[in-house]
Design an enzyme around this catalytic site. Structure first.
Site, short mmCIF file in Angstrom:
data_model
loop_
_atom_site.label_atom_id
_atom_site.label_comp_id
_atom_site.label_asym_id
_atom_site.label_seq_id
_atom_site.Cartn_x
_atom_site.Cartn_y
_atom_site.Cartn_z
CD GLU A 121 7.72 -4.81 -1.88
OE1 GLU A 121 7.95 -3.71 -2.44
OE2 GLU A 121 8.61 -5.63 -1.65
CB CYS A 176 3.46 0.48 -6.71
SG CYS A 176 3.73 -1.20 -7.30
N GLY A 213 0.84 -1.20 0.00
CA GLY A 213 0.00 0.00 0.00
C GLY A 213 0.86 1.24 0.00
CB SER A 214 0.00 4.74 0.73
OG SER A 214 -0.48 4.62 2.06
CB THR A 215 5.24 5.69 1.43
OG1 THR A 215 5.76 5.00 0.28
CG2 THR A 215 6.38 6.03 2.37
CB VAL A 231 -0.90 3.05 5.28
CG1 VAL A 231 -1.42 1.87 6.08
CG2 VAL A 231 -2.00 4.10 5.12
N GLY A 232 2.27 2.35 5.25
CA GLY A 232 3.34 1.35 5.43
C GLY A 232 4.31 1.73 6.54
#
Ligand code: NAD
Length: 491
Positions: A257, A291, A235-237, A239-240
């Site tokens: 990722e 992505c 997912g997004s940076t 949230v990651g």
């Protein structure tokens, strides 16, 4: 399952412990082409997650002890059922995810290969025999972890969900999956239907769905619950980072990722026809919501004008509109929030002096393929992942400048180089700060058995083949002493 009268799926509930269970509430899942209701989805709670984790933990010992070849047969059966259900998946990916049907077909074909490659991992060497100073039989062995939480995104709900859990499952872990609230059926409950039909034992694979409003609490439970041993996140940076920090605080493994701001570099000796075609695919496939999408095209100044002429001519032919019409290769962005975000990035760039070479029109959830030049690092779009059908084109004079422009981002997912000079491309590849580099292709590339992953803010860990074994098993050093270890006589 799909109703025959309508193309909306019948939602049977969440899938916990081999049973379909309702949640206390539901949330609306929209078709982004027209914001019509696609399905009503269970809005799961942390209590539902706890139930799913308990079911997965109860199923773990038997699944982990299932002989490897039997687990492999299960994975092959999943692939077969998936293939049979592929038309249903394509319909769901088009209507729920807003994707062109060709993208859905590609995803459907890829997913069965993910399961087949995971089946092959069951036969992979899972340990090593090491030399020992004491003549012991010394082994490094791999073991499944236990319950793995899987959180997947909406943009490739089939591939990225399958990739998130297939190898983890194949090597003996049990799974709790939470799909994106934008694709809870195609990225979650559809998988539950397939794995149920494939006869995967109850509790081995569980799916909890929830709304955006519930996801913080549900997500925390999926990470912090002591029974969960690892987290698989795509997912997004933003949230990651949050998930990796929480996993770190609990000393749990996390494979994350994340986003990208990927460049395609076109050198002066490139085949420009091929480069224009590849750039068009890399920039606009699935509305740029990949992505690995090409977000910047860096072109040597000597070939800038002829490249632009070929590239713009191709991009201008892409039709944008409702996914019911298969000729619309460019569908909607996944939701209104994303569409407004992409429009704001274009508006900010144009207000600061960027030139719109093509497109720029936005309506409802749609954004036309858009090509921007004269973009500078002071504009948000230079640095922010656009995740829309918008690409920046920038000329460069030297190899060093191209490398510096490629590396001028917090992200590091993929880079691509077009050139007739392979040794030069390989030299450059070593200086590009990305986890993946593709020569004479665009940025979007993946295969189930390769080490897929980024560096910098694009993630930690690798998915694919034996690299997924590192992510979803633990190593144990086990020795057998054959009388070679001597202790001081005082003992
Ligand atoms: P997102 O981060 O908003 O959501 C991803 C998942 O995280 C969803 O299931 C969402 O419900 C969940 N989530 C959101 N907040 C959470 C929280 N607090 N705790 C736990 N889970 C939470 O990303 P998205 O919009 O679904 O996907 C787009 C992003 O994903 C882009 O940035 C894209 O680049 C990235 N992406 C990366 C890869 C890769 O392999 N590197 C692949 C696809 C997408």
């Amino acid at each position: 399952m799909l109703d025959s009268a309508t193309t909306s799926p019948t939602i049977r509930g969440m899938f916990i412990g081999g049973a379909w269970v309702p949640a206390a509430r539901t949330f609306d899942d929209l078709n982004p082409s027209d914001n019509s209701l696609y399905a009503r989805i269970p809005d799961g709670s942390p209590a539902d997650v706890r139930r799913a984790i308990e079911a997965a933990a109860a199923a773990f010992p038997a699944w982990a002890e299932t002989p490897f070849h039997v687990r492999s047969h299960h994975m092959l059966k999943i692939a077969d059922v998936w293939e049979k259900r592929a038309p249903d998946f394509v319909a769901a990916a088009v209507q729920e995810g807003g994707g062109w049907f060709g993208k859905g077909m590609f995803e459907a074909g890829y997913v069965s290969e993910v399961f087949r490659s995971a089946a092959a991992m069951c036969y992979h060497a899972i340990g090593e025999v090491l030399p020992s100073e004491h003549g012991k039989f010394s082994t490094a062995t791999r073991w499944p972890l236990g319950v793995v939480s899987v959180i997947s995104p909406w943009n490739m709900p089939g591939i990225l969900t399958a990739r998130g859990f297939a190898t983890a499952l194949a090597v003996g872990n049990t799974i709790v999956l939470k799909p994106s609230e934008d694709t809870p059926y195609s990225g979650g409950l559809f998988f539950a239907e397939v794995l149920e039909e494939a006869g995967i034992p109850a509790g081995v694979f569980n799916v909890v769905t929830c709304s955006r409003e519930s996801v913080a609490a549900v997500g925390d439970e999926m990470i912090e619950n002591p029974t969960v041993k690892a987290i698989s996140f795509t997912g997004s940076t933003a949230v990651g980072r949050h998930i990796a920090a929480k996993a770190g605080a609990h000393l749990k493994k996390a494979c994350v990722e994340l986003g990208g701001k990927d460049s395609l570099i076109i050198l002066e000796d490139a085949d420009l026809e091929h480069a224009a075609k590849a750039a068009n695919f890399g920039s606009f496939m699935h509305q740029g919501q990949v992505c690995m999408s090409t977000e910047k095209i860096l072109v040597h100044e000597k070939v800038y004008a002829p490249f632009m002429q070929k590239f713009l001519a191709r991009a201008a032919k892409l039709k944008t509109g409702h996914t019911n019409d298969k000729s619309n290769v460019i569908g909607p962005l996944v939701n209104t929030r994303q569409a407004l975000r992409v429009k704001a990035l274009i508006d900010d760039a144009v207000a600061q002096g960027a030139t719109v070479e093509l497109g720029g029109k936005c309506w409802d959830n749609f954004v036309e393929p858009t090509v921007l030049t004269n973009v500078t690092p002071s504009m948000n779009i230079w640095h922010d992942e656009t995740f829309g059908p918008v690409v920046i084109v920038q000329a460069f004079r030297s190899e060093d400048e191209a490398i510096a422009l490629n590396n001028d981002t917090e992200y590091g997912l993929t880079a691509a180089i077009m050139t007739a000079d392979e040794p030069r491309a390989l030299r450059m590849a070593g200086r590009l700060e990305t986890g993946m580099v593709h020569v004479n292709c665009q940025n979007i590339n993946d295969e189930p058995h390769v080490p897929f992953g980024g560096v910098k803010a694009s993630g930690v860990g690798r998915y694919g083949g034996r690299w997924s074994l590192d992510a979803f098993t633990e190593l144990r050093w086990i020795t057998l002493d054959r009388g070679g270890r001597h202790f001081p006589p005082v003992f």
